[in-house]
Scaffold this active site. Structure first.
Site, short mmCIF file in Angstrom:
data_model
loop_
_atom_site.label_atom_id
_atom_site.label_comp_id
_atom_site.label_asym_id
_atom_site.label_seq_id
_atom_site.Cartn_x
_atom_site.Cartn_y
_atom_site.Cartn_z
N ARG A 71 0.25 9.66 14.07
CA ARG A 71 0.02 10.26 12.75
C ARG A 71 -0.89 11.48 12.90
NH1 ARG A 71 -1.93 6.12 9.04
NH2 ARG A 71 0.14 5.27 9.09
N GLY A 129 -2.67 0.27 22.51
CA GLY A 129 -3.66 1.28 22.15
C GLY A 129 -3.14 2.70 22.34
N GLU A 169 4.11 1.81 -0.58
CA GLU A 169 5.03 2.07 -1.69
C GLU A 169 4.29 2.23 -3.02
OE1 GLU A 169 7.93 3.02 -1.43
OE2 GLU A 169 8.71 2.25 0.46
N ASN A 199 -14.43 -1.53 13.06
CA ASN A 199 -14.34 -2.75 13.89
C ASN A 199 -14.98 -2.53 15.25
OD1 ASN A 199 -13.03 -4.40 12.12
ND2 ASN A 199 -11.16 -4.63 13.33
N PHE A 200 -14.61 -1.42 15.91
CA PHE A 200 -15.14 -1.17 17.26
C PHE A 200 -16.67 -1.07 17.22
CE2 PHE A 200 -10.92 1.16 18.39
CZ PHE A 200 -10.28 -0.06 18.56
N TYR A 209 0.84 -1.21 0.00
CA TYR A 209 0.00 0.00 0.00
C TYR A 209 0.88 1.26 0.00
CZ TYR A 209 -3.88 3.06 1.41
OH TYR A 209 -4.83 4.05 1.48
N1 UDP Z 1 -6.71 -1.06 15.49
C1 UDP Z 1 -7.12 -1.65 16.68
N2 UDP Z 1 -8.16 -2.53 16.62
C2 UDP Z 1 -8.82 -2.84 15.48
C3 UDP Z 1 -8.40 -2.23 14.28
C4 UDP Z 1 -7.34 -1.34 14.31
O1 UDP Z 1 -6.56 -1.40 17.74
O2 UDP Z 1 -9.76 -3.65 15.54
C5 UDP Z 1 -5.62 -0.07 15.54
C6 UDP Z 1 -4.48 -0.34 14.55
O3 UDP Z 1 -3.55 -1.22 15.11
C7 UDP Z 1 -3.93 1.08 14.38
C8 UDP Z 1 -5.15 1.97 14.52
O4 UDP Z 1 -6.13 1.19 15.19
O5 UDP Z 1 -3.04 1.40 15.39
C9 UDP Z 1 -5.72 2.41 13.18
O6 UDP Z 1 -5.86 1.26 12.39
P1 UDP Z 1 -6.65 1.29 11.04
O7 UDP Z 1 -6.59 -0.09 10.48
O8 UDP Z 1 -7.98 1.91 11.26
O9 UDP Z 1 -5.83 2.31 10.13
P2 UDP Z 1 -4.26 2.42 9.77
O10 UDP Z 1 -3.53 1.32 10.48
O11 UDP Z 1 -4.19 2.27 8.31
O12 UDP Z 1 -3.87 3.76 10.27
#
Ligand code: UDP
Length: 323
Positions: free
Chosen positions: A277, A207, A147, A190-191, A145
């Protein structure tokens, strides 16, 4: 009058962008090219307009004699489990997809591309300005993704340098909201899906890692202004996102509380999960005066929960009708 092509228009962000395009009075034709890998035609089922067409095709293989005044290239999965499960296909959709679409651009046409904050990898500076070159592992698990987005940016900027296309490249930061797939796999959806079914919320690792969560309507406001409605003369890259940075655990706690304090389970960290980020929005503020994310996280989550409830109820209803 403009002929517009949107790749990935059936997807989460693409479908919201199509809604904005269909409001335009200068629109002759809008063609969506989507292979329905992560997109869903239901996201566009409400559009009834003779100027609008959906073609089911891989963007790399899309055939037409038409040439387009504006092309917006969004075709790509954006969720880590989806792009990690089919990395070669992800690279192809972004890069080969962009190469194919460039062949379909009318002379003097405009090319918009949704790049990503993943360009910055696990950033060592915060907030991240567009000039930050990032910290990406080019052979790591997120590389298909990260790269392919980076290389597509190179392709587009070099095409602009050598051929002079009208270019608009944005880097999006963690967008969430209505029309996310229930099985998308990213944090907010997901949440919410876990909460709606009374399951524990899964937080990857501690987290403490943070993101800047942008509600889709705010983000698409920025895209609409940058891609066509404002008189912009800047090819990008342009950060578009919410600069309020929040740890993942806080998001999980917030959603858990909304649903009566559901348990939160800490599970294995995601591979090479960026620690932080946050967009530096100085350039966005100068380029799009007055634009900012208006929907606070708390309201955006509520709107997304409302949408998921209605969407799941509709899916259930459709299944009953089929039986
Ligand atoms: N994350 C999490 N539980 C989940 C899905 C994602 O703790 O069920 C975390 C993931 O590890 C990351 C953040 O939430 O630190 C954002 O993840 P997401 O997949 O939404 O976006 P990206 O990783 O692309 O920033």
């Amino acid at each position: 009058m403009s002929k517009v092509l949107v790749s990935g228009g059936c997807g989460f962000i693409g479908s919201h962008l199509c809604d904005r395009i269909m409001r335009r009075s200068d629109l002759e034709l809008c063609i969506v090219v989507d292979n329905l890998w992560t997109g869903d035609v239901q996201n566009l089922a409400h559009i009834r307009d003779d100027r609008f067409r959906i073609v089911q095709s891989d963007v790399e293989r899309f055939q037409t004699d038409l040439r387009f005044d504006e092309i917006y290239h969004l075709a790509s999965p954006a969720s880590p489990p989806w792009y990690m499960s089919e990395p070669i296909r992800t690279i192809s959709a972004n890069l080969i997809g962009a190469m194919r679409l460039l062949e379909l651009l009318a002379p003097g046409g405009r090319f918009g591309f949704t790049s990503t904050s993943e360009i910055y990898g696990d950033p060592l500076v915060s907030p991240q300005p567009e000039s930050y070159r990032g910290s990406v592992d080019c052979t790591g698990p997120r590389s298909s993704y990260d790269e392919s987005k980076r290389c597509t940016e190179s392709l587009l900027f070099e095409t602009r340098r050598t051929k002079g296309i009208d270019l608009r490249v944005v880097r999006l930061f963690n967008v969430y909201g209505p029309r996310t797939r229930p099985d998308d796999g990213r944090a907010v959806s997901n949440f919410i899906m876990q909460a709606l079914s009374g399951q524990p919320l899964t937080v990857y690792g501690s987290g403490e890692q943070s993101r800047s969560w942008g509600y889709v309507e705010d983000i698409v406001d920025g895209l609409e202004r940058y891609f066509w409605s404002d008189p912009v003369n800047y090819p990008g890259p342009l950060n578009i996102g919410n600069d309020r940075e929040i740890p993942v655990i806080e998001v999980a706690r917030y959603i858990s509380k909304m649903f009566g304090n559901l348990p939160i389970h800490h599970v294995d960290p995601a591979p090479q999960d960026p620690t932080n980020r946050r967009p530096d929005l100085n350039l966005a503020r100068r380029t799009l005066p007055g634009w900012k994310c208006k929907v606070p996280y708390e309201k955006g989550v509520q709107l997304t929960v409302d949408w998921f409830r209605a969407h799941l109820a509709q899916q259930y209803q459709d299944q009953l009708t089929l039986i």
